[in-house]
Design an enzyme around this catalytic site. Structure first.
Site, PDB file in Angstrom:
ATOM      1  N   HIS A  46     -55.508  44.138 -47.241  1.00 45.52           N
ATOM      2  CA  HIS A  46     -54.618  43.399 -46.347  1.00 45.52           C
ATOM      3  C   HIS A  46     -54.155  44.237 -45.157  1.00 45.52           C
ATOM      4  CE1 HIS A  46     -50.838  41.302 -45.221  1.00 45.52           C
ATOM      5  NE2 HIS A  46     -51.406  40.221 -45.714  1.00 45.52           N
TER       6      HIS A  46
ATOM      7  N   SER B 172     -49.925  36.002 -42.207  1.00 47.20           N
ATOM      8  CA  SER B 172     -50.188  37.449 -42.212  1.00 47.20           C
ATOM      9  C   SER B 172     -51.204  37.821 -41.142  1.00 47.20           C
ATOM     10  CB  SER B 172     -50.778  37.883 -43.563  1.00 47.20           C
ATOM     11  OG  SER B 172     -49.782  38.075 -44.517  1.00 47.20           O
TER      12      SER B 172
ATOM     13  N   ASP C  84     -47.364  47.689 -44.418  1.00 48.94           N
ATOM     14  CA  ASP C  84     -48.289  46.852 -45.175  1.00 48.94           C
ATOM     15  C   ASP C  84     -48.837  47.622 -46.367  1.00 48.94           C
ATOM     16  OD1 ASP C  84     -50.607  44.902 -45.672  1.00 48.94           O
ATOM     17  OD2 ASP C  84     -49.701  44.024 -43.890  1.00 48.94           O
TER      18      ASP C  84
END
Ligand SMILES: *[C@@H]1O[C@H](CO)[C@@H](O)[C@H](O)[C@H]1NC(C)=O
Ligand SMILES: *[C@@H]1O[C@H](CO)[C@@H](O)[C@H](O)[C@H]1NC(C)=O
Ligand SMILES: *[C@@H]1O[C@H](CO)[C@@H](O)[C@H](O)[C@H]1NC(C)=O
Ligand SMILES: *[C@@H]1O[C@H](CO)[C@@H](O)[C@H](O)[C@H]1NC(C)=O
Ligand SMILES: *[C@@H]1O[C@H](CO)[C@@H](O)[C@H](O)[C@H]1NC(C)=O
Ligand SMILES: *[C@@H]1O[C@H](CO)[C@@H](O)[C@H](O)[C@H]1NC(C)=O
Ligand SMILES: *[C@@H]1O[C@H](CO)[C@@H](O)[C@H](O)[C@H]1NC(C)=O
Ligand SMILES: *[C@@H]1O[C@H](CO)[C@@H](O)[C@H](O)[C@H]1NC(C)=O
Ligand SMILES: *[C@@H]1O[C@H](CO)[C@@H](O)[C@H](O)[C@H]1NC(C)=O
Ligand SMILES: *[C@@H]1O[C@H](CO)[C@@H](O)[C@H](O)[C@H]1NC(C)=O
Ligand SMILES: *[C@@H]1O[C@H](CO)[C@@H](O)[C@H](O)[C@H]1NC(C)=O
Length: 768
Positions: free
Chosen positions: A215, A551, A150
């Site tokens: 994220h 996600s 990620d």
């Protein structure tokens, strides 16, 4: 921090595959070297065939001899190959060499939200789906390692505290890479590995495992974050946050930055993660549906194949391109493909009209307006600028409103059928002096978006009709209330529009997605130094953030997989996947079938086997184990020849050959926990499955319950599975015989085996 606000940018990380050059990054490369980066994929790394191992070394040497700067990455642990700057001619020539499976341009990768709409901005408090009664508590530690590919990690987040954790497992071979803002002291017994894959010619700022986006930190804390009490998003929805498997270890592989995630970096991370010793991998990124490459040129499919072959569970997000059919990505049969669902929490910002009539609105805002309806309410249509059309003004399109009519008022905009997001409409309304916005649209469905301190709320077209009627009265007035958190919201879960849908484009004989998990309004740790410039004036960025997307769903499943691995260290990757799928539920908190945002009953194309459960999956009773031979057969069925198949797999038995009848229909016989059958041109279809008893009792009898769609007869032989000490594995056949000549539409059903204690459910789909 009460009252603080933060505008959230949510990213779903998307590989934009198939596009050619022209990113800023390639621009830099172009100046250095006119050659493009190609990935040369050469199959298994530790093939027993010495000649294959030689091929890698020889090709690599040949490339290096020509230009010692050409090599970008070398893959040699989990699989074999390299990424290098090559001319088209060189790439074509290498593609012909022995031992080469495929040569393809390094995908141009982009980080972006999945829609122009800002539907991925909000906040809420989320019940992280972990049951402390059934999952081990945070003070214990497991030697299971979850790897995440990620944007990196914010190691200071409380979720990554290693309090109470035992020493790092001795088998761990990973590392904590050093950079200008990261060193080994940022790792601990929780965060045991951190690597980055910056472009050698890229931005210096990306040469760190540190997450500047948020994220990666969010996803990691959702999957394996330690329990942290008293967290909130600026005081809203306070509570505690805890990952799905707080006892597990974390290793991060930063493959994404602001410009995206490169395929060559993703493959390098898989290569390292396999060698480091991860048990589970979690990827909340993927290709866009239209650009999905084939299996031999898809970095995620390739990396995942080699990881799964070594017993690593690989969970990936299904994508945010729903609700259209055929939008699911990351759908190779060895991947656990995760769709998103809502949770039982909602964020309401209601509209109060004159006469104290309250209309439901959904949004997250910190509205400074009074609670009483004392502000004039005007309709965009009746406030149109002289040169705008009624339609433009009713939707509050840019430059369509007359400031004289709007100034100081709350504006009602009818956004049905338009293409402007609420944020764009806010800009339009603010520009002409409006003080608030009520936007009628069904576009956001179950999602409450975040709008900071501007009073904005979104109402459905159904609820909006009442306001449209009211606005015709004389002197209409209204106010927009600040957001309140609604708990025990019903119905939940449901499948939000954005979640990508099946069927799979790869094969009509594998049902995808596999499973659904919470992916709407998920609260988890965030980056303190977010590059996000949306933090409102005078406010500090929140340490926690609430965002949505598949996600966010993926780490719920990878966290659960880590828990299952902790409990059952000897289980195969496919047994874990099977346990998660066969224990899924299909009804919501109203005890009615789970629906989609639009209200229709959800099908396996929406949620696969259903919504994941945390307690039932711990004791599945039976599991469907899918082995490497199944996956090799899959490669044969989709058209790879035996020489390529033998190069790809490290464990291919000498006597393996592609089945003579390599019809794609045989894919239905891969021992998958769900069943998909293509009925075109057939009267009857036989599908076989093998289950393994993993329950406590060796001697037990399972009987089936079949839910068959009307028009199809489903017969099971045998219709009793009698397990004993010596027969732990039993097979059965499913015979599907439609009573109609042809199917009008795809039909769904399920087969559930039960011994009275465990229920083992497989959904099936019959495609026309
Ligand atoms: C080893 O790989 C080569 C291709 O590089 C192939 O020609 C040969 O048949 C393989 N040997 C075995 C035993 O599979
Ligand atoms: C939780 O921790 C306590 C004490 O640290 C321990 O006794 C208990 O067994 C743990 N529970 C689980 C499910 O691991
Ligand atoms: C790591 O960085 C921190 C802060 O910059 C510093 O205090 C520490 O000494 C460094 N540790 C090592 C092992 O370099
Ligand atoms: C929880 O956090 C809030 C705000 O940060 C703080 O005011 C409060 O004292 C905390 N409560 C507890 C029990 O720690
Ligand atoms: C408006 O209605 C709400 C409940 O819907 C009530 O609590 C409130 O007191 C009412 N306000 C007035 C001014 O009537
Ligand atoms: C109307 O005129 C204004 C000013 O001349 C212009 O900025 C705007 O774009 C026009 N709007 C439309 C909808 O044509
Ligand atoms: C409001 O009034 C307009 C004309 O003044 C009419 O066209 C419209 O249908 C009315 N809307 C409702 C919801 O009654
Ligand atoms: C089903 O099989 C038929 C014939 O083999 C094929 O034409 C069709 O495309 C398949 N359906 C799907 C959904 O792939
Ligand atoms: C975060 O940003 C602040 C202000 O720009 C800076 O002083 C600090 O060093 C940054 N922290 C890290 C860990 O990068
Ligand atoms: C290949 O060999 C294994 C034992 O080495 C055997 O179990 C298997 O049935 C054989 N497969 C085929 C297709 O002959
Ligand atoms: C399906 O399987 C059953 C049981 O193995 C067998 O008796 C039957 O002949 C098969 N039917 C077809 C159409 O293959």
């Amino acid at each position: 921090m009460q009252g603080n606000t933060l505008l959230l940018h949510i990213f779903t990380l998307f590989l934009l595959l198939g596009a050619t050059s022209s990113s800023a990054k390639d621009g830099i490369n172009d100046r250095i070297n006119s050659k493009q980066v190609y990935i040369v994929y050469m199959g298994a790394a530790d093939s027993t065939n010495a000649s294959l191992r030689n091929d890698h070394a020889q090709l690599l040497n040949a490339v290096l001899r020509r230009n010692d700067k050409a090599l970008v990455r070398n893959y040699k642990h989990g699989f074999s190959g390299f990424a290098a700057r090559l001319s088209k001619e060189e790439a074509n020539s290498i593609a012909q060499k022995p031992g080469v499976v495929s040569v393809f341009p390094d995908p141009v990768l982009k980080l972006h939200t999945t829609r122009s709409w800002d539907f991925l901005k909000y906040q809420t408090h989320v019940k992280i789906d972990a049951n402390p009664k059934t999952l081990s508590n945070s003070s214990s530690s497991s030697d299971v390692v979850l790897g995440i590919l990620d944007t990196g990690i914010w190691p200071e987040a409380a979720s990554f505290s290693d309090d109470g954790m035992g020493p790092v497992p001795s088998r761990w071979k990973g590392t904590c890479m050093k950079s200008h803002d990261f060193n080994s002291s940022n790792c601990n017994r929780k965060l045991i590995g951190a690597r980055f894959y910056s472009d050698p010619n890229g931005d210096e700022g990306d040469s760190t495992p540190r997450d500047s986006i948020g994220h990666g930190t969010h996803v990691a804390s959702t999957a394996v974050g330690a329990a942290v009490t008293n967290v909130s998003y600026y005081g809203l929805a306070a509570g505690s946050a805890k990952g799905g498997s707080p006892e597990s270890r974390l290793a991060v592989y930063r493959v994404c930055s602001n410009f995206g995630c490169s395929g060559s970096a993703i493959l390098a991370a898989f290569d390292d993660a396999i060698n480091d010793g991860v048990d589970v991998l979690s990827l909340s990124l993927g290709a866009s549906p239209g650009f999905q490459p084939d299996l031999t040129t898809d970095p995620i499919a390739i990396g995942a194949f080699h990881a799964v072959e070594r017993g690593i569970v690989v969970a990936c997000s299904a994508g945010n391109s729903g609700p259209s059919s055929y939008t699911v990505v990351n759908d190779a049969p060895w991947i656990l493909t995760v769709a998103a669902s809502t949770i039982d929490r909602d964020f309401q910002s209601n509209v109060v009209l004159g006469g104290n009539k309250t209309i439901k609105g959904r949004a997250i805002n910190f509205s400074p307006l009074s609670n009483s309806a004392q502000y004039s309410l005007v309709f965009g249509e009746t406030s149109k600028a002289s040169n705008a059309s009624l339609a433009e003004a009713s939707q509050c399109q840019p430059d369509s409103l007359d400031g004289n009519k709007v100034k100081g008022k709350i504006v009602l905009c009818d956004g049905r059928n338009d293409e402007y997001s609420t944020s764009e409409i806010i800009d339009t309304v603010k520009a002409v002096g409006g003080i608030g916005l009520v936007h009628i649209t069904d576009e956001y469905g179950a999602i409450a978006s975040y709008y900071g301190d501007f009073p904005v709320t979104v109402t459905s077209s159904k609820d909006g009709a009442t306001i449209l009627q009211y606005i015709n009265s004389s002197n209409p007035v209204a106010t927009i209330l600040p957001t309140t958190t609604v708990v025990d919201y019903k119905p939940a879960p449901l499948v939000p529009d954005f979640s990508s849908r099946g069927p799979s484009t790869l094969s009509s004989n594998i049902l995808k997605p596999d499973i659904a998990a919470p992916g709407v309004n998920i609260l988890a740790a965030w980056t303190e130094n977010s590059s996000d410039d949306d933090v409102p004036k005078g406010r500090k960025p929140s340490l926690y953030n609430i965002i949505s997307g598949t996600s966010m769903a993926c780490p719920h499943v990878s966290g659960l997989a880590s828990s299952l691995k902790t409990r059952n260290p000897t289980w195969s990757a496919s047994a874990i996947k099977s346990a998660i799928m066969t224990s899924a539920i299909q009804s919501d908190n109203m005890k009615t079938p789970i629906t989609t945002d639009s209200g229709s009953v959800a099908t396996p194309y929406d949620y696969g086997a259903g919504e994941m459960t945390t307690s039932e999956s711990l004791q599945p009773g039976l599991v469907y184990e899918t082995n490497t031979i199944d996956y090799l057969n899959f490669l044969c069925y989709i058209g790879l020849d035996i020489t390529k198949v033998k190069v790809i797999s490290r464990t291919v038995p000498d006597n393996f050959s592609c089945p003579k009848d390599s019809s794609s229909d045989l894919i239905s016989n891969i021992n998958y926990p769900s069943i998909a059958v293509n009925f075109t041109g057939k009267a009857t279809v036989n599908v076989s499955r093998t289950v393994t008893n993993v329950g406590e009792e060796d001697e037990t009898v399972y009987s089936p319950v079949v839910e068959a769609p009307s028009g199809v007869k489903v017969t099971l032989t045998p219709n009793k599975l009698q397990f004993t000490k010596s027969s732990k594995k039993l097979s059965y056949q499913v015979i599907f015989s439609p009573t109609l000549t042809s199917l009008k539409e795809d039909l769904f059903g399920s087969i559930t085996w039960s011994n009275g204690k465990y229920m083992v459910r497989s959904p099936f789909v019959l495609t026309k």
